[in-house]
Design a protein around this motif. Sequence first.
Motif, PDB file in Angstrom:
ATOM      1  N   GLY A 297      25.989  17.198  30.147  1.00  3.81           N
ATOM      2  CA  GLY A 297      25.864  18.134  31.222  1.00  3.81           C
ATOM      3  C   GLY A 297      24.702  19.234  30.444  1.00  3.81           C
ATOM      4  N   ARG A 298      23.859  18.662  29.898  1.00  2.41           N
ATOM      5  CA  ARG A 298      22.966  19.517  29.013  1.00  2.41           C
ATOM      6  C   ARG A 298      22.024  20.332  29.704  1.00  2.41           C
ATOM      7  N   THR A 299      21.856  19.957  31.038  1.00  5.74           N
ATOM      8  CA  THR A 299      20.715  20.848  31.881  1.00  5.74           C
ATOM      9  C   THR A 299      21.340  20.654  33.318  1.00  5.74           C
ATOM     10  N   ALA A 300      21.080  21.669  33.837  1.00  4.66           N
ATOM     11  CA  ALA A 300      21.511  21.758  35.548  1.00  4.66           C
ATOM     12  C   ALA A 300      20.166  21.253  36.305  1.00  4.66           C
ATOM     13  N   SER A 301      19.125  21.479  35.784  1.00  4.81           N
ATOM     14  CA  SER A 301      17.837  21.424  36.286  1.00  4.81           C
ATOM     15  C   SER A 301      17.354  19.978  36.506  1.00  4.81           C
ATOM     16  N   LEU A 302      17.293  19.370  37.641  1.00  5.23           N
ATOM     17  CA  LEU A 302      17.026  18.044  37.984  1.00  5.23           C
ATOM     18  C   LEU A 302      15.435  17.821  37.331  1.00  5.23           C
ATOM     19  N   GLY A 303      14.741  18.884  37.544  1.00  2.00           N
ATOM     20  CA  GLY A 303      13.208  18.685  36.937  1.00  2.00           C
ATOM     21  C   GLY A 303      13.262  18.411  35.534  1.00  2.00           C
ATOM     22  N   GLU A 304      13.969  19.226  34.766  1.00  2.00           N
ATOM     23  CA  GLU A 304      14.097  19.240  33.298  1.00  2.00           C
ATOM     24  C   GLU A 304      14.706  17.813  32.899  1.00  2.00           C
ATOM     25  N   ALA A 305      15.521  17.405  33.736  1.00  2.00           N
ATOM     26  CA  ALA A 305      16.120  16.044  33.570  1.00  2.00           C
ATOM     27  C   ALA A 305      15.291  15.070  33.513  1.00  2.00           C
ATOM     28  N   VAL A 306      14.343  15.056  34.649  1.00  2.00           N
ATOM     29  CA  VAL A 306      13.233  14.177  34.767  1.00  2.00           C
ATOM     30  C   VAL A 306      12.400  14.144  33.569  1.00  2.00           C
TER      31      VAL A 306
END
Length: 351
Positions: A297-306
């Motif tokens: 769960g290291r990021t809640a941002s989908l853009g950052e995950a991409v």
Amino acid sequence: MIYLARPKAHSMAHKQTGKVRAGLLVPLCLAMAAPFAWIQGGRPAPEATEPIAPLADAQASDPARVALGESLFNDPRLSHGDRLTCSSCHRLDLGGDDGQARSVAQDGGRLDFNAPTVFNAALDFRLNWRGNFRSFEEQNEAALLDRRLMNTSWEEVLAKLRSDPGYSERFAKLYGAAPARTDVLDALAVFQRSLITPDARFDRYLKGERNAITRDESQGYRLFKAYGCVACHQGVNIGGNLFQKFGIFQDPFAVQKTVTTADLGRFAITGVEADRHVFRVPSLRNVVVTAPYFHDGRTASLGEAVRIMARNQLGRELDPHDADLIVEFLGTLTGRYRGRLLTSAAERPQP
């Protein structure tokens, strides 16, 4: 809970020496990785051989067993001290997860992994981040007995269920006996297999409804294919059908102060060096409503995950506009459960 693709798929099987056998999946769109021209004039019709397939409705099952399984899924008596339910971590009023980086354990601490969504999990070839379970029955029993999860025993669970006249009557009618271990596991699994979320806008697009997605979303899909994301995220569940190493071109764990047992992925189970940091590739269905992302769960941002996945798996720094378009496409993958479009915890109004 997202892992985009890299150009070479990880094998599911290893020899005892740890050497990788033949690869599981030949990448589907590597030839498209070079720059390409947009199709002018709006949204093209879906191609006849798309790497992603539309999701059908859940197959018909015994409604009474589904209803019994749903009751058990939401019953705190399946946990020690009646503290937790299956739906504590897998909320069906949201995206099938709990919206937290890592769920709260029975002891009040945090669990090792981000809770994966239960929706469409029946389509995954293995369950959990490390793929250590092959069936709902196997996974559910492990969760019930795990001291940090439900922390119960069959003696405790069955005593509670058998003391409930309603449960006793329902089990007798469906299974011909008082609540028993195998029947409890069966009812839970039958319900979980019913948790399919069809009718995403992208499903309708694949079925020929050209206006189901916007031009930007269509461009995002073409980028998704062009960068090679579909090498791991393809098929009816848009993933969930192979293992993959997290960190091909860059090591995402190098910047961490400590590497946890959870970070080791399948290596913690198999001890095979080639399994270090290898995880089950998750489905991208409903990904917009299942933040936070990754096994921890290291990021809640989908853009950052991409962007993280492009950097670590593809060795690419995405153009910000390209990343935004891919996120636009991912937004078309949200389906419906019992006719209701899924939402995330962040989208729900606060009391």
